[in-house]
Design a protein around this motif. Sequence first.
Motif, PDB file in Angstrom:
ATOM      1  N   LYS A 209      25.814  36.440  26.564  1.00 53.06           N
ATOM      2  CA  LYS A 209      26.070  36.930  25.202  1.00 53.06           C
ATOM      3  C   LYS A 209      26.229  38.451  25.201  1.00 53.06           C
ATOM      4  O   LYS A 209      27.109  39.009  24.536  1.00 53.06           O
ATOM      5  CB  LYS A 209      24.914  36.520  24.304  1.00 53.06           C
ATOM      6  CG  LYS A 209      25.076  36.943  22.847  1.00 53.06           C
ATOM      7  CD  LYS A 209      23.787  36.767  22.075  1.00 53.06           C
ATOM      8  CE  LYS A 209      22.751  37.754  22.595  1.00 53.06           C
ATOM      9  NZ  LYS A 209      21.497  37.713  21.799  1.00 53.06           N
ATOM     10  N   GLY A 210      25.367  39.125  25.980  1.00 49.87           N
ATOM     11  CA  GLY A 210      25.472  40.576  26.061  1.00 49.87           C
ATOM     12  C   GLY A 210      26.789  41.025  26.674  1.00 49.87           C
ATOM     13  O   GLY A 210      27.421  41.978  26.200  1.00 49.87           O
ATOM     14  N   HIS A 211      27.213  40.330  27.735  1.00 47.34           N
ATOM     15  CA  HIS A 211      28.479  40.674  28.392  1.00 47.34           C
ATOM     16  C   HIS A 211      29.648  40.518  27.422  1.00 47.34           C
ATOM     17  O   HIS A 211      30.496  41.422  27.279  1.00 47.34           O
ATOM     18  CB  HIS A 211      28.660  39.770  29.617  1.00 47.34           C
ATOM     19  CG  HIS A 211      29.832  40.157  30.467  1.00 47.34           C
ATOM     20  ND1 HIS A 211      30.296  39.376  31.489  1.00 47.34           N
ATOM     21  CD2 HIS A 211      30.646  41.253  30.441  1.00 47.34           C
ATOM     22  CE1 HIS A 211      31.334  39.963  32.055  1.00 47.34           C
ATOM     23  NE2 HIS A 211      31.563  41.099  31.431  1.00 47.34           N
ATOM     24  N   LEU A 212      29.707  39.385  26.745  1.00 41.61           N
ATOM     25  CA  LEU A 212      30.814  39.138  25.809  1.00 41.61           C
ATOM     26  C   LEU A 212      30.747  40.079  24.610  1.00 41.61           C
ATOM     27  O   LEU A 212      31.787  40.475  24.070  1.00 41.61           O
ATOM     28  CB  LEU A 212      30.787  37.685  25.343  1.00 41.61           C
ATOM     29  CG  LEU A 212      30.991  36.625  26.441  1.00 41.61           C
ATOM     30  CD1 LEU A 212      30.965  35.221  25.840  1.00 41.61           C
ATOM     31  CD2 LEU A 212      32.296  36.861  27.188  1.00 41.61           C
ATOM     32  N   SER A 213      29.529  40.455  24.195  1.00 41.67           N
ATOM     33  CA  SER A 213      29.396  41.391  23.076  1.00 41.67           C
ATOM     34  C   SER A 213      29.969  42.754  23.430  1.00 41.67           C
ATOM     35  O   SER A 213      30.591  43.426  22.602  1.00 41.67           O
ATOM     36  CB  SER A 213      27.921  41.528  22.680  1.00 41.67           C
ATOM     37  OG  SER A 213      27.424  40.321  22.143  1.00 41.67           O
ATOM     38  N   VAL A 214      29.764  43.174  24.668  1.00 46.67           N
ATOM     39  CA  VAL A 214      30.329  44.455  25.111  1.00 46.67           C
ATOM     40  C   VAL A 214      31.858  44.413  25.054  1.00 46.67           C
ATOM     41  O   VAL A 214      32.506  45.356  24.578  1.00 46.67           O
ATOM     42  CB  VAL A 214      29.844  44.791  26.528  1.00 46.67           C
ATOM     43  CG1 VAL A 214      30.629  45.983  27.088  1.00 46.67           C
ATOM     44  CG2 VAL A 214      28.361  45.113  26.520  1.00 46.67           C
ATOM     45  N   LEU A 215      32.447  43.326  25.529  1.00 45.64           N
ATOM     46  CA  LEU A 215      33.911  43.206  25.502  1.00 45.64           C
ATOM     47  C   LEU A 215      34.437  43.163  24.069  1.00 45.64           C
ATOM     48  O   LEU A 215      35.451  43.799  23.746  1.00 45.64           O
ATOM     49  CB  LEU A 215      34.340  41.954  26.268  1.00 45.64           C
ATOM     50  CG  LEU A 215      34.116  41.999  27.791  1.00 45.64           C
ATOM     51  CD1 LEU A 215      34.490  40.668  28.427  1.00 45.64           C
ATOM     52  CD2 LEU A 215      34.919  43.131  28.425  1.00 45.64           C
ATOM     53  N   LEU A 216      33.745  42.417  23.201  1.00 48.22           N
ATOM     54  CA  LEU A 216      34.151  42.388  21.792  1.00 48.22           C
ATOM     55  C   LEU A 216      33.998  43.766  21.160  1.00 48.22           C
ATOM     56  O   LEU A 216      34.830  44.183  20.338  1.00 48.22           O
ATOM     57  CB  LEU A 216      33.319  41.356  21.034  1.00 48.22           C
ATOM     58  CG  LEU A 216      33.663  39.883  21.299  1.00 48.22           C
ATOM     59  CD1 LEU A 216      32.604  38.965  20.691  1.00 48.22           C
ATOM     60  CD2 LEU A 216      35.036  39.539  20.733  1.00 48.22           C
TER      61      LEU A 216
END
Length: 843
Positions: A209-216
Amino acid sequence: MPRREDDTGGTSRRRLYLIVGVVFLFFLLTSLRGIAGFYTDFLWFDSLGFSSVFSGVFRAKVALAAIFTGLFFVLMLANLVIADRLAPRFRSLGPDQEIVERYRELVGGRVRTVQVVASAGLALIAGAGVSGEWHKWVLFTNSQSFGTTDAQFGRDVGFYVFRLPFLSFLSDWLFGTVAIILVVTAAAHYLNGGIRTQGPPPRVGAAVKGHLSVLLGLLALIKAVDYYLARFDLTLSTRGVVEGATYTDVNAQLPALTLLILISLAAFVLLIVNIWRRGWVLPVIAVGLWAFVALVVGTIYPAAVQRFSVQPSESSKEAPYISRNIDATREALGMVPCEPGATTDDSCTVEVSDYPANESIQSAELSAESNVSTLTNVRLWDPPELLDNFQRLAVSKPYYSIDDVDVDRYPTVTAAGAEETQQVEIGVRDLYTDGVPQDSWEARHLAYTHGYGVVAVEASSKTSTGATNSLVSDIPLDTVESAPSLQVDKPQVYVGENQSGYVVVNTKRQEIDFQDAEGTTQYTSYTGANAVSMGSMLRQTAFALRFGDINPLISGQITSESKILYIRDVRERVETLAPFLSFDADPYMAVVDGELLWVVDAYTTTDRYPYAQSADTTDLTPGSGLDKSFNYARNSVKAVVNAYDGTTTFYVVDDSDPLAQAYAQAFPDLFTSGTEVPAGLAEHFRYPEDLFRVQTNMWGRYHIEDPDDFYNQSNSWNVAQNPSGATSQSAGLDAEGNLLPAREARIDPTYQLLVMPGETETSFVLQRSFVPYSEDDSRKELTAFMTADSDPEHYGRLRVYQMPSNDQPAGPAIAASAIRVAEEVSRQQTLLGQNGSTVQFGN
């Protein structure tokens, strides 16, 4: 047993090498023609002394492709590696687990290889195409100042022309790149078991979730930058009554974009904060809020303002923005009017004066010296009709063709020994390969290699039998004593109009120069420096591949001294050397100091000038480089091509043009200062017809200063109707979508040698007339006419002569109609039109 395993391994490696070798050979063979084209293009540029231009463009393309491919690869691979490291150590059982296990079995221990290959493949797709943006990159890295700021943001126009296009592209590319990485990374997390579609929560791991949040969050941040740049693009808006940021753009769309920037930044913060929180509440709020504001504030609100606030009182609401558009359009298209009594300089380009109509000319006035000079230079021969005459009488062999007749001026010597300037019409005998009598490779490529000389006649006189007065005619060239300036030393035309393919010179086969009156064939040998040597086997093979013709490789006529000439069409030649310039449709021939020189007018253009209206390109000559969308143009460059050896020089004749400055800085070896133009050549420069068509099309409305009059089209003009009464294509659709009737064709610009009002010396000008604006072409009175000066001392000066509004004389169409119905003309037309003959009126 161990030896057998080694043998098996060696066999596998040999098989792998064989497969790789076959694939490499296949791609090599299929790419050979492209490689040969690239190599021979370099040889051609190098032969003209412009290898630095070829290498400069090539380096820009390669650098962009390499940088953006590399950047995408690094970003993609880094995220896949992170996704791999964030994979859960223990995977719960479920339907998703079966898919994950199958993926693991398929990949085995080659996870990193798969990641590298996938990243490289996507990088090539995303990065290789960026090479096509080399033009934006060249302008970005060589940006100049216009010295003029836009009316809304106060930024120099150079920011909009040179920097904003590449920055906008970069923003769009980064957004697309991160979006692709986000999708691929999410897929990687799924295959690693970090994302599950079924089973008990949590279905997305905290680290994932943290990884995808950074990309978003990065997407939101890039979008904020995109909204910031979009603010400046409003200066090119087409929403209002004129182009540029109008009332709705400034008072609704601009605040909306500012709000969207804040929303995007807030979304970025929420998505970053979400790294340390559970759930997807914050991302949903961020994306939902952005979508809502983008729809309501960014789309619905501006549309409502336009419909309910602007349209009911459009003229008053848009008045200040119309004024901005008028000023910017005049500046961008070189049509800034001077103050009364002022002459053209750096601050203005159009002299406007009143011209009293006088329809009662007395014979004594016609006898005045200034009027006599004008009347004796009235052109009798129209170029289209003269072209037919040239084809019939001046082209003595089927392998010659005269494709165009150009109007120019040359000094001639009178019977009394005085020198005077005379209007001359000139045509070039180009090689017509399809007319070569022998259909063989040797004849078409080795023997018949060039055209021959020019044909020139006096434009304003005729013989006692009604024929043209020739100044240059016959083969070999026969120049009359009264026109020494038309004497040609090297009449061979190797570079001309409508020339395709290639010819080989300095071979064992003699080149046919011409056949004299007795039918004796005369031969010649090419002695020019600008041709590509083809003595080596490598080069002969390359040319055979380039042209899809094996003869350059196997012909026994070719020697170590042989040279090949290609890209021989004058337009194609200059377009290949300077693809970032736009070129006039009509290259014209000038005889200067015994040489045949093609002159091609080159334009710098952009569609990024803030607040300027897109140019009206109606009635442009077919093939014009200005037949496109643009709102800024300058004829800053004159391309001069030697018809004998193809030597090409690009003279920068307007060094105040920022675009010309940028190109000269990027390709210094390509351009030559206008101060180095030989005086004899400068005397033959003409104001370009295509640019004049655009300027006169636009001046019909943009001569109006008052925004309210501009909006109501009060005192608006049309270019005068063609005297022939011919019609052009339909004017388009009305407000209800009905097809409007076809309008009358407009009068063509005409080169004339005449004495301008208030002057005593003749000037060589380009002229076009105006009539009052009318939807149905019912108004045909003369309201004004514009001239463009081509004389070196006043080159480029535009002058407008306005008729009194209460006493407008007959326009060209009315005058032509009156001539046709005149009793003497009608009687002659009837007499000449007998026995199947037809009568054609000139212009």
